[in-house]
Design a protein around this motif. Structure first.
Motif, short mmCIF file in Angstrom:
data_model
loop_
_atom_site.label_atom_id
_atom_site.label_comp_id
_atom_site.label_asym_id
_atom_site.label_seq_id
_atom_site.Cartn_x
_atom_site.Cartn_y
_atom_site.Cartn_z
N SER A 31 0.83 -1.21 0.00
CA SER A 31 0.00 0.00 0.00
C SER A 31 0.86 1.26 0.00
O SER A 31 0.45 2.30 -0.51
N LEU A 34 1.72 2.27 -3.66
CA LEU A 34 0.61 3.00 -4.29
C LEU A 34 0.48 4.40 -3.71
O LEU A 34 0.23 5.35 -4.45
N ILE A 37 3.33 6.63 -5.22
CA ILE A 37 3.03 7.02 -6.60
C ILE A 37 1.92 8.06 -6.62
O ILE A 37 2.01 9.07 -7.33
N GLY A 38 0.88 7.84 -5.81
CA GLY A 38 -0.20 8.83 -5.70
C GLY A 38 0.31 10.15 -5.16
O GLY A 38 -0.09 11.23 -5.61
N ALA A 74 -4.30 10.11 -8.93
CA ALA A 74 -3.86 9.92 -7.55
C ALA A 74 -5.00 9.40 -6.68
O ALA A 74 -4.79 8.52 -5.84
N LEU A 77 -5.28 5.79 -7.12
CA LEU A 77 -4.18 5.09 -6.46
C LEU A 77 -4.32 5.08 -4.94
O LEU A 77 -3.84 4.17 -4.28
N TYR A 80 -6.64 1.93 -2.47
CA TYR A 80 -6.14 0.78 -1.69
C TYR A 80 -5.51 1.21 -0.36
O TYR A 80 -5.82 0.62 0.68
#
Length: 167
Positions: A31, A34, A37-38, A74, A77, A80
């Motif tokens: 998590s 993610l 990246i977000g 975003a 992303l 999760y």
């Protein structure tokens, strides 16, 4: 659509170092990837909005379109990580007032103001704390460590840059 890439290497360090410190402080899970990246996309989005605010007289709405695109991706992303621990939303809510401070200084075209720097440093340090919280699921030493180390490091760098390099 328009895109203005951040050209300050310090800003890039502020995007990635606090999350890395957060992972080192409390461990790693998917998590967090993610989220990071977000977080990068939120950084792009916020940068486009701040640039739009700074150049408001020219009404370059392409920057807003880019910001919406980045923020939308975003948001997808972040689904999760929010499922893993919905309480990370509180970290985002704490960042909002500091974002308004950054917007104010952007509108005044005074981005090098120390209060603007402190505000941005707090936002990025909170991102590191959020990454740490995603694995710990509680505010523990690792979460506080991620925030404090990021904050103190970047404040020290800011003072060095402002006093030694720019003066």
């Amino acid at each position: 659509m328009k895109f203005k890439k951040q050209n300050q290497h310090g800003a890039w360090a502020m995007v990635f170092m606090p999350p890395i410190i957060g992972i080192l402080a409390n461990g790693f899970n998917i998590s967090q990837v993610l989220f990071i990246i977000g977080w990068l996309l939120i950084f792009f989005s916020a940068d486009q909005v701040l640039f739009f605010i700074k150049t408001l007289r020219r009404k370059q709405y392409g920057y807003i379109k880019s910001a919406i695109l980045f923020a939308s991706i975003a948001a997808i992303l972040f689904i999760y990580p929010l499922i893993v621990d919905y309480r990370i939303i509180y970290f985002f809510l704490l960042m909002i007032p500091f974002g308004f401070i950054n917007a104010y200084f952007s509108k005044k075209k005074d981005e090098r103001n120390i209060l603007n720097d402190v505000s941005a440093i707090i936002i990025f340090s909170m991102a590191g704390a959020t990454v740490s919280f995603l694995n710990a699921h509680e505010i523990n030493f690792g979460v506080l460590f991620a925030f404090v180390v990021s904050f103190l490091y970047f404040m020290g760098v800011t003072f060095v840059v402002k006093t030694v390099i720019r003066e």
